[in-house]
Design an enzyme around this catalytic site. Structure first.
Site, PDB file in Angstrom:
ATOM      1  N   SER A  68       7.810  -0.639 -53.481  1.00  0.00           N
ATOM      2  CA  SER A  68       6.557  -0.652 -52.738  1.00  0.00           C
ATOM      3  C   SER A  68       5.332  -0.315 -53.604  1.00  0.00           C
ATOM      4  CB  SER A  68       6.728   0.314 -51.564  1.00  0.00           C
ATOM      5  OG  SER A  68       5.607   0.324 -50.741  1.00  0.00           O
ATOM      6  N   ASP A 289       3.650  -4.600 -47.336  1.00  0.00           N
ATOM      7  CA  ASP A 289       3.867  -4.125 -45.964  1.00  0.00           C
ATOM      8  C   ASP A 289       2.830  -3.095 -45.539  1.00  0.00           C
ATOM      9  OD1 ASP A 289       4.792  -1.997 -47.448  1.00  0.00           O
ATOM     10  OD2 ASP A 289       6.794  -1.950 -46.547  1.00  0.00           O
ATOM     11  N   GLU A 382       1.275   3.839 -39.429  1.00  0.00           N
ATOM     12  CA  GLU A 382       1.074   5.038 -40.221  1.00  0.00           C
ATOM     13  C   GLU A 382      -0.348   4.940 -40.760  1.00  0.00           C
ATOM     14  OE1 GLU A 382       5.140   6.567 -42.056  1.00  0.00           O
ATOM     15  OE2 GLU A 382       4.486   4.742 -43.056  1.00  0.00           O
ATOM     16  N   ALA A 508       8.021  18.266 -46.765  1.00  0.00           N
ATOM     17  CA  ALA A 508       8.628  17.757 -47.992  1.00  0.00           C
ATOM     18  C   ALA A 508       8.517  16.242 -47.988  1.00  0.00           C
ATOM     19  CB  ALA A 508      10.095  18.171 -48.043  1.00  0.00           C
ATOM     20  N   SER A 509       8.150  15.660 -49.106  1.00  0.00           N
ATOM     21  CA  SER A 509       8.124  14.199 -49.198  1.00  0.00           C
ATOM     22  C   SER A 509       9.548  13.672 -49.094  1.00  0.00           C
ATOM     23  CB  SER A 509       7.524  13.773 -50.536  1.00  0.00           C
ATOM     24  OG  SER A 509       7.940  12.474 -50.840  1.00  0.00           O
TER      25      SER A 509
HETATM   26  P1  NG1 Z   1       6.822  10.538 -47.966  1.00  0.00           P
HETATM   27  O1  NG1 Z   1       7.008  10.530 -49.462  1.00  0.00           O
HETATM   28  O2  NG1 Z   1       8.043  10.987 -47.178  1.00  0.00           O
HETATM   29  O3  NG1 Z   1       5.571  11.240 -47.565  1.00  0.00           O
HETATM   30  C1  NG1 Z   1       5.737   8.064 -47.940  1.00  0.00           C
HETATM   31  C2  NG1 Z   1       4.671   7.903 -46.882  1.00  0.00           C
HETATM   32  C3  NG1 Z   1       5.336   7.465 -45.589  1.00  0.00           C
HETATM   33  C4  NG1 Z   1       6.189   6.206 -45.772  1.00  0.00           C
HETATM   34  C5  NG1 Z   1       7.132   6.388 -46.960  1.00  0.00           C
HETATM   35  C6  NG1 Z   1       7.909   5.144 -47.283  1.00  0.00           C
HETATM   36  C7  NG1 Z   1       2.616   9.187 -46.506  1.00  0.00           C
HETATM   37  C8  NG1 Z   1       2.005  10.518 -46.281  1.00  0.00           C
HETATM   38  N1  NG1 Z   1       3.946   9.149 -46.639  1.00  0.00           N
HETATM   39  O4  NG1 Z   1       6.652   9.019 -47.477  1.00  0.00           O
HETATM   40  O5  NG1 Z   1       4.367   7.274 -44.628  1.00  0.00           O
HETATM   41  O6  NG1 Z   1       5.362   5.076 -45.921  1.00  0.00           O
HETATM   42  O7  NG1 Z   1       6.419   6.835 -48.132  1.00  0.00           O
HETATM   43  O8  NG1 Z   1       7.241   4.270 -48.123  1.00  0.00           O
HETATM   44  O9  NG1 Z   1       1.909   8.176 -46.568  1.00  0.00           O
HETATM   45 ZN    ZN Z   2       5.156  -1.017 -49.140  1.00  0.00          ZN
END
Ligand code: NG1
Ligand code: ZN
Length: 548
Positions: A68, A289, A382, A508-509
């Protein structure tokens, strides 16, 4: 199916053990990390897909190879279920289990063990289809997938370079081909044909207001949008698309200083090419996307960003208007689904101005998608620009059955039907979302200034905080509060109290796991300086609780 052949195939696709016994986990983006770590992981994802396809009576499973908006050196692998939605959550655990096997023998054994546990008939047929973004590392990863399919007698179709939403589209098409719920022709050309025909129907008697410059993040969206543009006739709809940042021959420029993620996180336009004040611009991300629009006010040179929240509010308000005109008001339920990252001003606008319900889910498209299915029309986005509008079967049937009582009602119903075809029903799709925005602006007779005036975003800041152990951070209330580590949320609450109209949370990410782990902190407040200050303070709190 032979244990030995699975082992032999697996031996060609090694996996690097992570330090300190850490595990690879199937997260919101599947497995995503530095591309050179992914060969064995992708092979094992292939094995799991072969099982999943058999479990679902041989329906095709999609596998997308992409990272992505991540930098060029990364890649990722993600499984798509037969109707084009994300892999069922329960299976994420099996994916994690198979991927973390310590030996090739253990891979084969776990494969057979899962087959038994899940009552999968290994003698039945299975099918996997796959695609990749423009990253060169995707070529060898597709080979790993193909090897997993050969080792498990699974039919494999490589669709080569695709946008993520195109692979989701194709997966649904393959599985509905020849049925009354056929989603479209099973080809990339079929995708363009479906979109262009719906676009022309939605734009009947309407004209887009001239040029739109599309920054494609130097990713797969560039060549794919250009394919679609070959079919589109600007003299019919007035839309002149100019494609920029479409260099896919230099892998290192992918997502570099351009694209939807750059615009959203930096809250400014990409430096090149420099947008002209007054022009209509948008950016896609590396796998097309996500979509973000932007505009520079020619009078004040102020930068306006139209992110996922604003696209959602635009779509919800337009569809609600069409319902009123078509006499469907009260018959079908429209709802908006957001995450905690949605700007508070957008939530307020939907609830108070549009008078529509808002649901908040944890981060990750699968959660939003699921919640959106509870409405007849579920608008989910989102803030980062990933989202779509889901039309339930009930809604589509209602549009078909409804007898128009006036030309205006007929036009509203025609537009609703066209939107249901234009908007990708499987997953957020930047190209189809972009045309949806253009349809709405044309119908409303709006320029970006009008769209900017609908509500004013609260100043906000998103900060990435590297921590020693992100698993210490556990959330509740759709990720708006931390339940662990003890005491951390109290400190955040105390801090938030000191600011006006403020809100802040940490989590947490799910995607930033290796080599460093990260938490994200979001803060919004009445003024820019308060939002920045709050974000920094909360980031500091998170850092102190984050482990060495
Ligand atoms: P994480 O790394 O869990 O915050 C990010 C995006 C999600 C989603 C995913 C998948 C933010 C704050 N977080 O996730 O919305 O798009 O990547 O690509 O944008
Ligand atoms: Zn993407």
């Amino acid at each position: 199916m032979e244990r030995d052949s699975i082992i032999a195939a697996s031996q060609k696709h090694d996996i690097a053990a992570l330090p300190d016994g850490k595990l690879y986990t199937y997260g919101t983006a599947g497995f995503r990390m530095a591309a050179d770590l992914l060969d064995g992981i992708t092979f094992r994802v292939g094995l799991l897909s072969a099982l999943r396809s058999r479990k679902l009576s041989g329906q095709a499973i999609g596998v997308m190879i992409t990272a992505s908006h991540n930098p060029a050196k990364d890649n990722g692998v993600k499984i798509v279920d037969p109707m084009g939605d994300m892999l069922e959550q329960e299976w994420e655990v099996y994916a994690t289990q198979l991927v973390n096997c310590a030996t090739h023998e253990a891979v084969a054994d776990t494969f057979f063990q899962l087959a038994e546990q899940l009552k999968v008939d290994l003698k039945s047929g299975a099918k996997v289809i796959a695609g990749r973004d423009t990253r060169p590392s995707g070529i060898t990863l597709l080979q790993a997938l193909s090897d997993a399919c050969s080792a498990t007698n699974t039919s494999f179709v490589d669709y080569k370079v695709l946008t993520t939403p195109q692979l989701h589209y194709l997966t649904r098409c393959v599985n509905t081909e020849g049925t009354p719920s056929s989603y479209g022709e099973v080809s990339e050309a079929g995708y363009y044909k479906k979109i262009n025909s719906a676009w022309e129907r939605a734009m009947k008697n309407k004209k887009a207001s001239g040029a739109l410059t599309v920054d494609c993040a130097n990713g797969v969206g560039g060549p794919k949008l250009k394919e679609l543009l070959k079919l589109m006739d600007p003299s019919k709809t007035g839309l002149e698309c100019k494609v920029v940042n479409d260099d896919v021959l230099k892998p290192e420029v992918l997502n570099l200083d351009c694209g939807a993620d750059f615009v959203k996180t930096r809250q400014r336009a990409p430096p090149n090419p420099k947008p002209q004040p007054g022009g209509r611009w948008c950016s896609l991300d590396g796998d097309a996307d996500r979509l973000i629009y932007y505009w520079i006010d020619p009078e004040t040179t102020q930068f306006f960003m139209f992110d996922g929240d604003r696209i959602a509010t635009l779509a919800a308000s337009f569809i609600a208007d069409l319902f009123r005109t078509a006499g469907l008001d009260g018959e079908l339920r429209i709802g908006v689904v957001q995450t905690a990252y949605a700007n508070g001003a957008s939530t307020k606008y939907v609830e108070q101005h549009l008078q529509l319900p808002v649901v908040c889910t944890p981060t990750g498209v699968k959660h939003l998608h699921h919640a959106a299915c509870a409405f007849d029309i579920g608008v989910y986005f989102e803030a980062n620009g990933h989202g779509t509008v889901l039309f339930s079967t009930d809604a589509v049937q209602t549009f078909e059955k409804k007898q128009p009582q006036s030309p205006a009602q007929k036009e509203a119903l025609d537009t609703l039907r066209a939107l249901a075809d234009l908007i990708n029903q499987t997953v957020g799709d930047a190209i189809s979302d972009m045309l949806m925005v253009e349809v709405i602006l044309a119908h409303k007779g709006w320029g970006l200034r009008d769209w900017a005036m609908t509500y004013q975003d609260l100043p906000n800041r998103l900060v990435r905080v590297e921590v020693g152990n992100k698993d210490l951070f556990q959330t509740t209330d759709a990720e708006r509060k931390l339940s662990q580590p003890a005491g951390c949320q109290d400190e955040i609450d105390q801090c938030v109290k000191k600011y006006t109209n403020a809100r802040s949370f940490a989590r947490a990410s799910g995607t930033e796991n290796y080599p460093s782990q990260a938490c994200r902190v979001y803060a919004e407040a009445a003024t820019r300086s308060e939002a920045d200050d709050l974000a920094n303070k909360v980031a500091h709190i998170v850092k102190t609780y984050g482990g060495a």
